[in-house]
Scaffold this active site. Structure first.
Site, PDB file in Angstrom:
ATOM      1  N   THR A  53       6.736   7.692  61.730  1.00  0.00           N
ATOM      2  CA  THR A  53       6.271   9.081  61.857  1.00  0.00           C
ATOM      3  C   THR A  53       6.014   9.494  63.305  1.00  0.00           C
ATOM      4  OG1 THR A  53       4.049   8.225  61.522  1.00  0.00           O
ATOM      5  CG2 THR A  53       5.167   9.140  59.579  1.00  0.00           C
ATOM      6  N   ALA A  55       6.721   9.741  67.737  1.00  0.00           N
ATOM      7  CA  ALA A  55       7.730  10.360  68.605  1.00  0.00           C
ATOM      8  C   ALA A  55       8.986   9.488  68.679  1.00  0.00           C
ATOM      9  CB  ALA A  55       7.146  10.575  70.005  1.00  0.00           C
ATOM     10  N   ARG A  81      -2.600   6.846  56.985  1.00  0.00           N
ATOM     11  CA  ARG A  81      -2.670   8.312  57.046  1.00  0.00           C
ATOM     12  C   ARG A  81      -1.379   8.954  56.573  1.00  0.00           C
ATOM     13  NH1 ARG A  81      -4.934   6.489  61.849  1.00  0.00           N
ATOM     14  NH2 ARG A  81      -2.923   6.378  62.896  1.00  0.00           N
ATOM     15  N   SER A  82      -0.260   8.278  56.784  1.00  0.00           N
ATOM     16  CA  SER A  82       1.048   8.873  56.487  1.00  0.00           C
ATOM     17  C   SER A  82       1.645   8.381  55.175  1.00  0.00           C
ATOM     18  CB  SER A  82       2.039   8.540  57.607  1.00  0.00           C
ATOM     19  OG  SER A  82       1.550   8.999  58.834  1.00  0.00           O
ATOM     20  N   ARG A 141       5.966  -7.900  76.124  1.00  0.00           N
ATOM     21  CA  ARG A 141       7.056  -7.834  77.112  1.00  0.00           C
ATOM     22  C   ARG A 141       6.978  -8.906  78.186  1.00  0.00           C
ATOM     23  NH1 ARG A 141       6.315  -1.568  77.818  1.00  0.00           N
ATOM     24  NH2 ARG A 141       7.426  -0.795  75.999  1.00  0.00           N
ATOM     25  N   CYS A 171       9.973   2.696  78.812  1.00  0.00           N
ATOM     26  CA  CYS A 171      10.959   3.783  78.966  1.00  0.00           C
ATOM     27  C   CYS A 171      11.319   4.045  80.433  1.00  0.00           C
ATOM     28  CB  CYS A 171      10.442   5.063  78.306  1.00  0.00           C
ATOM     29  SG  CYS A 171       8.746   5.494  78.712  1.00  0.00           S
ATOM     30  N   GLN A 198       8.253  11.561  85.188  1.00  0.00           N
ATOM     31  CA  GLN A 198       8.245  11.185  83.776  1.00  0.00           C
ATOM     32  C   GLN A 198       7.871  12.339  82.854  1.00  0.00           C
ATOM     33  OE1 GLN A 198       6.594   6.819  84.992  1.00  0.00           O
ATOM     34  NE2 GLN A 198       6.302   7.394  82.862  1.00  0.00           N
ATOM     35  N   SER A 201       6.738  13.395  76.748  1.00  0.00           N
ATOM     36  CA  SER A 201       6.928  12.678  75.479  1.00  0.00           C
ATOM     37  C   SER A 201       6.816  11.175  75.678  1.00  0.00           C
ATOM     38  CB  SER A 201       8.261  13.031  74.824  1.00  0.00           C
ATOM     39  OG  SER A 201       9.323  12.652  75.666  1.00  0.00           O
ATOM     40  N   GLY A 202       6.835  10.699  76.913  1.00  0.00           N
ATOM     41  CA  GLY A 202       6.558   9.292  77.177  1.00  0.00           C
ATOM     42  C   GLY A 202       5.156   8.909  76.756  1.00  0.00           C
ATOM     43  N   HIS A 296      13.175  11.111  81.360  1.00  0.00           N
ATOM     44  CA  HIS A 296      12.597  10.630  82.607  1.00  0.00           C
ATOM     45  C   HIS A 296      13.664  10.662  83.713  1.00  0.00           C
ATOM     46  CE1 HIS A 296       9.153   9.493  80.403  1.00  0.00           C
ATOM     47  NE2 HIS A 296       9.214   8.177  80.465  1.00  0.00           N
TER      48      HIS A 296
HETATM   49  N1  LIG Z   1       7.305   7.808  73.903  1.00  0.00           N
HETATM   50  C1  LIG Z   1       8.094   7.066  74.678  1.00  0.00           C
HETATM   51  O1  LIG Z   1       8.865   7.553  75.539  1.00  0.00           O
HETATM   52  C2  LIG Z   1       8.076   5.579  74.525  1.00  0.00           C
HETATM   53  C3  LIG Z   1       9.064   4.872  75.174  1.00  0.00           C
HETATM   54  C4  LIG Z   1       9.070   3.484  75.067  1.00  0.00           C
HETATM   55  C5  LIG Z   1       8.133   2.868  74.313  1.00  0.00           C
HETATM   56  N2  LIG Z   1       7.167   3.578  73.679  1.00  0.00           N
HETATM   57  C6  LIG Z   1       6.208   2.822  72.883  1.00  0.00           C
HETATM   58  O2  LIG Z   1       6.556   2.991  71.500  1.00  0.00           O
HETATM   59  C7  LIG Z   1       5.360   2.951  70.710  1.00  0.00           C
HETATM   60  C8  LIG Z   1       5.268   4.235  69.896  1.00  0.00           C
HETATM   61  O3  LIG Z   1       5.162   5.317  70.809  1.00  0.00           O
HETATM   62  P1  LIG Z   1       5.258   6.841  70.335  1.00  0.00           P
HETATM   63  O4  LIG Z   1       5.410   7.587  71.611  1.00  0.00           O
HETATM   64  O5  LIG Z   1       6.250   7.032  69.250  1.00  0.00           O
HETATM   65  O6  LIG Z   1       3.763   7.049  69.735  1.00  0.00           O
HETATM   66  P2  LIG Z   1       3.237   8.130  68.680  1.00  0.00           P
HETATM   67  O7  LIG Z   1       4.067   9.353  68.695  1.00  0.00           O
HETATM   68  O8  LIG Z   1       1.788   8.245  68.935  1.00  0.00           O
HETATM   69  O9  LIG Z   1       3.444   7.403  67.242  1.00  0.00           O
HETATM   70  C9  LIG Z   1       2.716   6.252  66.872  1.00  0.00           C
HETATM   71  C10 LIG Z   1       3.230   5.696  65.552  1.00  0.00           C
HETATM   72  O10 LIG Z   1       2.457   4.527  65.252  1.00  0.00           O
HETATM   73  C11 LIG Z   1       1.893   4.668  63.950  1.00  0.00           C
HETATM   74  N3  LIG Z   1       0.599   3.997  63.895  1.00  0.00           N
HETATM   75  C12 LIG Z   1      -0.495   4.227  64.685  1.00  0.00           C
HETATM   76  N4  LIG Z   1      -1.506   3.408  64.310  1.00  0.00           N
HETATM   77  C13 LIG Z   1      -1.045   2.668  63.272  1.00  0.00           C
HETATM   78  C14 LIG Z   1      -1.620   1.668  62.451  1.00  0.00           C
HETATM   79  N5  LIG Z   1      -2.872   1.244  62.610  1.00  0.00           N
HETATM   80  N6  LIG Z   1      -0.853   1.122  61.474  1.00  0.00           N
HETATM   81  C15 LIG Z   1       0.421   1.535  61.293  1.00  0.00           C
HETATM   82  N7  LIG Z   1       1.024   2.482  62.032  1.00  0.00           N
HETATM   83  C16 LIG Z   1       0.299   3.044  63.015  1.00  0.00           C
HETATM   84  C17 LIG Z   1       1.735   6.142  63.751  1.00  0.00           C
HETATM   85  O11 LIG Z   1       1.619   6.413  62.362  1.00  0.00           O
HETATM   86  P3  LIG Z   1       0.794   7.692  61.830  1.00  0.00           P
HETATM   87  O12 LIG Z   1       1.680   8.878  62.056  1.00  0.00           O
HETATM   88  O13 LIG Z   1       0.608   7.376  60.392  1.00  0.00           O
HETATM   89  O14 LIG Z   1      -0.472   7.747  62.627  1.00  0.00           O
HETATM   90  C18 LIG Z   1       3.049   6.641  64.362  1.00  0.00           C
HETATM   91  O15 LIG Z   1       4.104   6.453  63.455  1.00  0.00           O
HETATM   92  C19 LIG Z   1       4.200   2.750  71.693  1.00  0.00           C
HETATM   93  O16 LIG Z   1       3.912   1.384  71.821  1.00  0.00           O
HETATM   94  C20 LIG Z   1       4.782   3.284  72.990  1.00  0.00           C
HETATM   95  O17 LIG Z   1       4.144   2.727  74.118  1.00  0.00           O
HETATM   96  C21 LIG Z   1       7.124   4.925  73.750  1.00  0.00           C
END
Ligand SMILES: NC(=O)c1ccc[n+]([C@@H]2O[C@H](COP(=O)([O-])OP(=O)(O)OC[C@H]3O[C@@H](n4cnc5c(N)ncnc54)[C@H](OP(=O)(O)O)[C@@H]3O)[C@@H](O)[C@H]2O)c1
Length: 392
Positions: A53, A55, A81-82, A141, A171, A198, A201-202, A296
Site C-alpha cells: 500500500t 509509495a 491498518r490496510s 544493506r 534510491c 532529491q 517521494s523519496g 532524483h
Molecule cells: N520512496 C522511495 O523513493 C524509496 C526508495 C528506496 C527505498 N525506499 C524504502 O522502501 C521502504 C518503503 O518506503 P515507501 O516510501 O514506500 O514508504 P510508505 O509510502 O510510507 O509505505 C510504507 C509501507 O509499509 C507498510 N507498513 C508500515 N508499517 C508496517 C507494519 N508494522 N507492518 C506491515 N506493514 C507496514 C505500510 O502499510 P500501511 O499502508 O498498512 O501502513 C506501507 O505499505 C522504506 O524502507 C524506504 O526507506 C523508499
C-alpha cells in the site's frame, strides 16, 4: 533521444540477462530442502509484496503488471491498518493481508517495501521459512552476509545470500550507479563527489502529500520574497521534512550522523563502495531535497584511474544497458525530472571532462526514484532469483 519524447515509459532497455535468463553459478545460494527446490522448479514461483500500500509498493504493483508475468500467486501484504483493502495487480483485484508469519506460507520470494524496523523484524521471519527476501529498506544493506544488488552492475552477487536476504540499494545511490558502473568498468573509478537533488517521494507518501498541500498554500500568491513568508504560509506541518519544501530547497535528507553527515550521505558512500566492490572508494556526498514529486537528480564529479574523454564516455554510456545518454546542450537537451519521471532508465547528460583534471568527468544524472530507485530494481532482482529457482 530526449526524455521529453516520452520514450520508454516503463521500458528499461535492459539485456536479457537482467530479465531473468540464467547466470553462471558463482556462489552458494540460500539452502533450500531438495524436495522443496524440485517442487519449486516445476511451477511458477509465488511472490509476496510486503508494503503493497506504500509509495514504492504502489509503483511495484504497476511494474509487476507491465513486465513479463513469470509469477504464480502474487500476495499483497501491509500493516493491519490496510487488511481487507483491495488493490489491482496484473489486472486482478487482490485483497491485502495483514503481516503475520503465516502469510509467507508457500511463498518463494518476498519483496519488502516497508520501514527499516519492520524489515529488520520480519525479513528474517520470512527467510527462516525458506523465502528469498528482497529488501528495499536500509535494515540489511551494510550486513556483510547480505548482498547489495544492482542487476546491471553486480547481478552475480545475488546468488550468495547466506541469510536468505538480498538488499536493494537506497534510491539516491541507485539513481546514479548504473551509469557509474559502466564508466568504472572502462576507466576504474577512484573518487566520487556528488550533490543530490532529491524528490519528495523519496520520503514516502507522506512526503508527496505535504509538498502537494504546501504548493496549494503558496499557489497564486507573491510568496517567496521575504524571509519566513513561505514558512508562515505553509504552517507547522512540515511532514517528514525539516523545512518547507514548496518554493525551497533543503540541504538535508535522513537522520543526523557523526560529524554533521546525514544518513543519506553516508548511504551513498557505503552503498557505492559495496556495489562496485571498491571498499576504499573516496566518496563525498551532499544530499539536498528539492520540490520535485518523483525523480532524483545528481551532479557527479567522478575521478578515474585512467584518462577520460567526453567521446569515450559518450560511447560507453550510449551502449550501457539501463542508461540513456541525453547530452546535446547546444539543442537544449539534457535530462530533467519533469521529463524523466515514470521511465525506467538512468538518464545522463551534461557530460564534460573536468577543466583542471584529465582523469575526471562531470555529469548530470536523473532517475525515477520509485522505479529504478526502488521498485524496478527490486523486481529485477526478484526475476533473477526466480530464474535461478526455476532453472530457466
Ligand atoms: N520512496 C522511495 O523513493 C524509496 C526508495 C528506496 C527505498 N525506499 C524504502 O522502501 C521502504 C518503503 O518506503 P515507501 O516510501 O514506500 O514508504 P510508505 O509510502 O510510507 O509505505 C510504507 C509501507 O509499509 C507498510 N507498513 C508500515 N508499517 C508496517 C507494519 N508494522 N507492518 C506491515 N506493514 C507496514 C505500510 O502499510 P500501511 O499502508 O498498512 O501502513 C506501507 O505499505 C522504506 O524502507 C524506504 O526507506 C523508499
Amino acid at each position: 533521444m530526449t526524455p521529453a519524447d516520452g520514450l520508454m515509459p516503463a521500458a528499461d532497455g535492459l539485456p536479457a540477462s537482467v530479465h531473468g535468463s540464467p547466470l553462471p553459478d558463482n556462489g552458494p545460494a540460500a539452502a533450500a530442502p531438495a524436495g522443496r527446490a524440485d517442487a519449486r522448479a516445476a511451477r511458477k514461483p509465488n511472490l509476496a509484496v510486503v508494503g503493497a500500500t506504500g509509495a514504492v509498493g504502489g509503483v511495484l504493483l504497476g511494474i509487476l503488471s507491465e513486465r513479463a508475468d513469470i509469477w504464480g500467486e502474487v500476495r499483497l501484504i501491509a500493516s493491519p491498518r490496510s487488511a481487507g483493502r483491495k488493490l489491482t495487480v496484473r489486472g486482478a483485484e487482490t485483497e491485502v493481508l495483514a503481516l503475520a508469519e503465516e502469510v509467507f506460507d508457500d511463498i518463494d520470494i518476498a519483496l519488502f517495501d516497508v520501514p527499516d524496523e519492520v524489515s529488520a523484524r520480519w525479513a528474517p521471519v520470512a527467510a527462516a521459512k525458506g523465502v528469498v527476501v528482497v529488501d528495499n529498506s536500509a535494515a540489511f544493506r551494510t550486513d556483510p552476509d547480505v548482498p547489495l544488488v544492482v542487476p546491471e552492475v553486480n547481478a552475480r552477487a545475488a546468488r550468495a545470500r547466506p541469510r536468505g536476504i538480498i538488499a536493494n540499494p537506497n534510491c539516491t545511490t541507485l539513481s546514479m550507479i548504473v551509469a557509474l558502473g559502466a564508466l568504472h568498468a572502462e576507466y576504474g573509478l577512484s573518487e566520487l563527489i556528488v550533490s543530490s537533488y532529491q524528490a519528495v517521494s523519496g520520503a514516502g507518501k507522506a512526503g508527496v502529500d505535504v509538498l502537494r498541500s504546501q504548493l496549494s498554500a503558496v499557489s497564486g500568491t507573491e510568496l517567496g520574497t521575504t524571509p519566513g513568508d513561505v514558512r508562515r504560509a505553509v504552517g507547522d506541518d512540515l511532514g517528514p521534512f525539516p523545512a518547507p519544501m514548496a518554493l525551497n530547497v533543503v540541504p538535508w535528507a535522513g537522520s543526523l550522523q557523526e560529524d554533521g553527515w546525514s544518513s543519506e550521505e553516508l548511504k551513498v558512500r557505503n552503498e557505492s563502495r559495496k556495489i562496485l566492490g571498491l571498499p576504499d572508494l573516496r566518496v563525498a556526498a551532499t544530499c539536498v531535497r528539492v520540490p520535485v514529486i518523483t525523480t532524483h537528480s545528481l551532479t557527479v564529479h567522478a575521478r578515474f584511474e585512467r584518462e577520460v574523454t567526453v567521446a569515450g564516455a559518450h560511447e560507453i554510456l550510449a551502449a550501457a544497458p539501463g542508461v540513456v545518454l541525453c547530452d546535446a546542450p547546444e539543442e537544449g537537451e539534457y535530462p530533467t525530472p519533469a521529463d524523466v519521471v515514470g521511465t525506467d532508465p538512468t538518464w545522463v547528460g551534461r557530460v564534460r571532462r573536468s577543466l583542471d583534471d584529465p582523469l575526471a568527468l562531470e555529469l548530470f544524472v536523473c532517475g525515477d526514484n520509485l522505479r529504478k530507485g526502488a521498485a524496478l530494481n527490486a523486481a529485477q532482482i526478484a526475476e533473477l532469483v526466480a530464474a535461478e529457482l526455476t532453472g530457466h
